[in-house]
Scaffold this active site. Structure first.
Site, PDB file in Angstrom:
ATOM      1  N   TYR A   1       0.828  -1.208   0.000  1.00 56.87           N
ATOM      2  CA  TYR A   1       0.000   0.000   0.000  1.00 56.87           C
ATOM      3  C   TYR A   1       0.870   1.268   0.000  1.00 56.87           C
ATOM      4  O   TYR A   1       0.379   2.338  -0.338  1.00 56.87           O
ATOM      5  CB  TYR A   1      -0.858   0.039   1.279  1.00 56.87           C
ATOM      6  CG  TYR A   1      -2.124  -0.787   1.265  1.00 56.87           C
ATOM      7  CD1 TYR A   1      -2.357  -1.778   0.319  1.00 56.87           C
ATOM      8  CD2 TYR A   1      -3.116  -0.556   2.225  1.00 56.87           C
ATOM      9  CE1 TYR A   1      -3.527  -2.522   0.343  1.00 56.87           C
ATOM     10  CE2 TYR A   1      -4.287  -1.290   2.245  1.00 56.87           C
ATOM     11  CZ  TYR A   1      -4.488  -2.284   1.310  1.00 56.87           C
ATOM     12  OH  TYR A   1      -5.643  -3.016   1.344  1.00 56.87           O
ATOM     13  N   GLY A   2       2.123   1.103   0.455  1.00 58.11           N
ATOM     14  CA  GLY A   2       3.004   2.234   0.771  1.00 58.11           C
ATOM     15  C   GLY A   2       3.031   3.401  -0.188  1.00 58.11           C
ATOM     16  O   GLY A   2       3.162   4.547   0.223  1.00 58.11           O
TER      17      GLY A   2
ATOM     18  N   CYS B   1      -1.570  -1.921   9.829  1.00 54.69           N
ATOM     19  CA  CYS B   1      -0.775  -1.297   8.772  1.00 54.69           C
ATOM     20  C   CYS B   1      -0.648   0.204   9.044  1.00 54.69           C
ATOM     21  O   CYS B   1      -1.658   0.895   9.204  1.00 54.69           O
ATOM     22  CB  CYS B   1      -1.501  -1.534   7.444  1.00 54.69           C
ATOM     23  SG  CYS B   1      -0.734  -0.767   6.030  1.00 54.69           S
ATOM     24  N   ASN B   2       0.591   0.695   9.094  1.00 56.51           N
ATOM     25  CA  ASN B   2       0.802   2.128   9.349  1.00 56.51           C
ATOM     26  C   ASN B   2       0.237   2.981   8.232  1.00 56.51           C
ATOM     27  O   ASN B   2      -0.337   4.036   8.468  1.00 56.51           O
ATOM     28  CB  ASN B   2       2.296   2.422   9.484  1.00 56.51           C
ATOM     29  CG  ASN B   2       2.839   1.964  10.805  1.00 56.51           C
ATOM     30  OD1 ASN B   2       2.882   2.718  11.758  1.00 56.51           O
ATOM     31  ND2 ASN B   2       3.241   0.700  10.881  1.00 56.51           N
TER      32      ASN B   2
ATOM     33  N   THR C   1       5.194  -1.949   9.553  1.00 58.43           N
ATOM     34  CA  THR C   1       5.070  -3.311  10.076  1.00 58.43           C
ATOM     35  C   THR C   1       6.243  -4.228   9.726  1.00 58.43           C
ATOM     36  O   THR C   1       6.528  -5.180  10.433  1.00 58.43           O
ATOM     37  CB  THR C   1       3.811  -3.961   9.485  1.00 58.43           C
ATOM     38  OG1 THR C   1       3.845  -3.768   8.067  1.00 58.43           O
ATOM     39  CG2 THR C   1       2.561  -3.360  10.061  1.00 58.43           C
ATOM     40  N   HIS C   2       6.908  -3.947   8.600  1.00 49.51           N
ATOM     41  CA  HIS C   2       7.969  -4.837   8.137  1.00 49.51           C
ATOM     42  C   HIS C   2       9.318  -4.603   8.833  1.00 49.51           C
ATOM     43  O   HIS C   2      10.174  -5.476   8.822  1.00 49.51           O
ATOM     44  CB  HIS C   2       8.215  -4.651   6.638  1.00 49.51           C
ATOM     45  CG  HIS C   2       7.151  -5.247   5.775  1.00 49.51           C
ATOM     46  ND1 HIS C   2       5.826  -4.941   5.923  1.00 49.51           N
ATOM     47  CD2 HIS C   2       7.238  -6.134   4.755  1.00 49.51           C
ATOM     48  CE1 HIS C   2       5.126  -5.611   5.010  1.00 49.51           C
ATOM     49  NE2 HIS C   2       5.958  -6.344   4.296  1.00 49.51           N
TER      50      HIS C   2
HETATM   51  N1  DGL Z   1       2.063  -2.573   6.206  1.00 50.41           N
HETATM   52  C1  DGL Z   1       2.660  -1.400   5.612  1.00 50.41           C
HETATM   53  C2  DGL Z   1       2.934  -0.353   6.694  1.00 50.41           C
HETATM   54  O1  DGL Z   1       3.015  -0.647   7.876  1.00 50.41           O
HETATM   55  C3  DGL Z   1       3.937  -1.731   4.884  1.00 50.41           C
HETATM   56  C4  DGL Z   1       3.715  -2.549   3.636  1.00 50.41           C
HETATM   57  C5  DGL Z   1       2.997  -1.779   2.551  1.00 50.41           C
HETATM   58  O2  DGL Z   1       3.523  -0.777   2.047  1.00 50.41           O
HETATM   59  O3  DGL Z   1       1.902  -2.202   2.218  1.00 50.41           O
HETATM   60  O4  DGL Z   1       3.069   0.799   6.361  1.00 50.41           O
END
Ligand code: DGL
Length: 271
Positions: free
Chosen positions: A39-40, A70-71, A190-191
């Site tokens: 999603y970033g 997810c942030n 999260t990663h």
């Molecule tokens: N889960 C996303 C976050 O914490 C990172 C992965 C993504 O970009 O989807 O921002």
């Protein structure tokens, strides 16, 4: 009813792991929108639409409470979902994010009041961390830096490789050169906990690195203590199911990177 944990993909498993460590008794339903991740770098409209569809899927499957692990989704979609959509979807349900619980601990940890944030371009550009930090303590100064290469390093299983050092060192040096007074760095993605051993290698002595899973877990525990009306609705069978919008087999394989030693059997769903 269950606690739903949503992430764009696998990364939210780092949050789920910490939540289950602290609150193992509840029933959990994890949803990774792997088919549309990452999603970033998507636009606000796209992240909002994808996140809303995912939240709806979890609410339809008996989740009383959904955590946007997810942030990027927390930064771009949480407020709108809470204010505009939740009254229609179920006024007795709740959707919570990960940014507020993460920043809440910062004032007690920083001495210099200079704080760094490493996150996806979407999270950095949203300004959400800066806004939340400012609400908590206006004297905190935030320097935020996007690390677009870090999620792919983890997704492609390169987080322990020598090549990863190049990208990690580069971003940390960049962050510290913008503000050498930083004494606390938030890992707002999260990663990034999977990159922690290498991150620690390049962070100067005395600089603290915050990995958010434990703070999110503690904040959820606190939320449930303050909201017994929600807590009593939650099933306590200690179960955990996994849903993905991509292939179930692919999810199960990749999940073992995020939760070593745990066998994950996933189910594929369409949103
Ligand atoms: N889960 C996303 C976050 O914490 C990172 C992965 C993504 O970009 O989807 O921002």
């Amino acid at each position: 009813m269950k606690i739903g944990i949503f992430d764009s993909g696998y990364g939210g498993l780092t949050i789920l792991k910490e939540i289950r460590k602290l609150l193992p008794q509840y029933d959990y339903l994890y949803l990774g929108d792997n088919a549309r991740a990452p999603y970033g770098s998507h636009s606000y409209e796209v992240i909002y639409r994808y996140t809303l569809e995912s939240v709806e899927a979890l609410l339809q499957r008996d989740c009383a409470l959904v955590i946007l692990a997810c942030n990027t989704a927390s930064a771009k979609a949480l407020r709108t979902i809470q204010q505009n959509d939740l009254p229609r979807l179920g006024a007795d349900r709740r959707v919570l994010g990960v940014i507020r619980p993460t920043v809440e601990c910062v004032p007690t940890l920083t001495r210099t009041h200079h704080v760094g944030l490493l996150a996806t371009p979407g999270t950095v550009n949203s300004g959400s961390y800066a806004m939340e930090l400012h609400n908590i303590d206006p004297s905190l100064q935030l320097t935020a830096l996007a690390c677009p290469m870090w999620v792919p390093l983890v997704e492609y299983g390169e987080h322990n490789s020598a090549g990863a050092d190049y990208f990690i060192r580069k971003r940390i040096l960049q962050l510290m050169s913008v503000d050498p007074q930083i004494d606390t760095i938030i890992l707002g993605c999260t990663h990034y906990p999977l990159l922690l051993p290498k991150i620690r290698r390049y962070v100067p002595d005395g600089v603290r690195v915050l990995s958010q899973g434990t703070y999110v877990a503690r904040s959820l525990e606190d939320y449930l203590l303050r909201h017994p009306e929600m807590q009593v609705r939650l099933g306590t069978g200690a179960s955990c199911r996994f849903l993905t919008t991509e292939s179930a087999e692919k999810f199960s394989r990749a999940a073992s990177v995020f939760m070593p030693g745990t066998y994950v059997e996933a189910e594929q769903i369409d949103l």
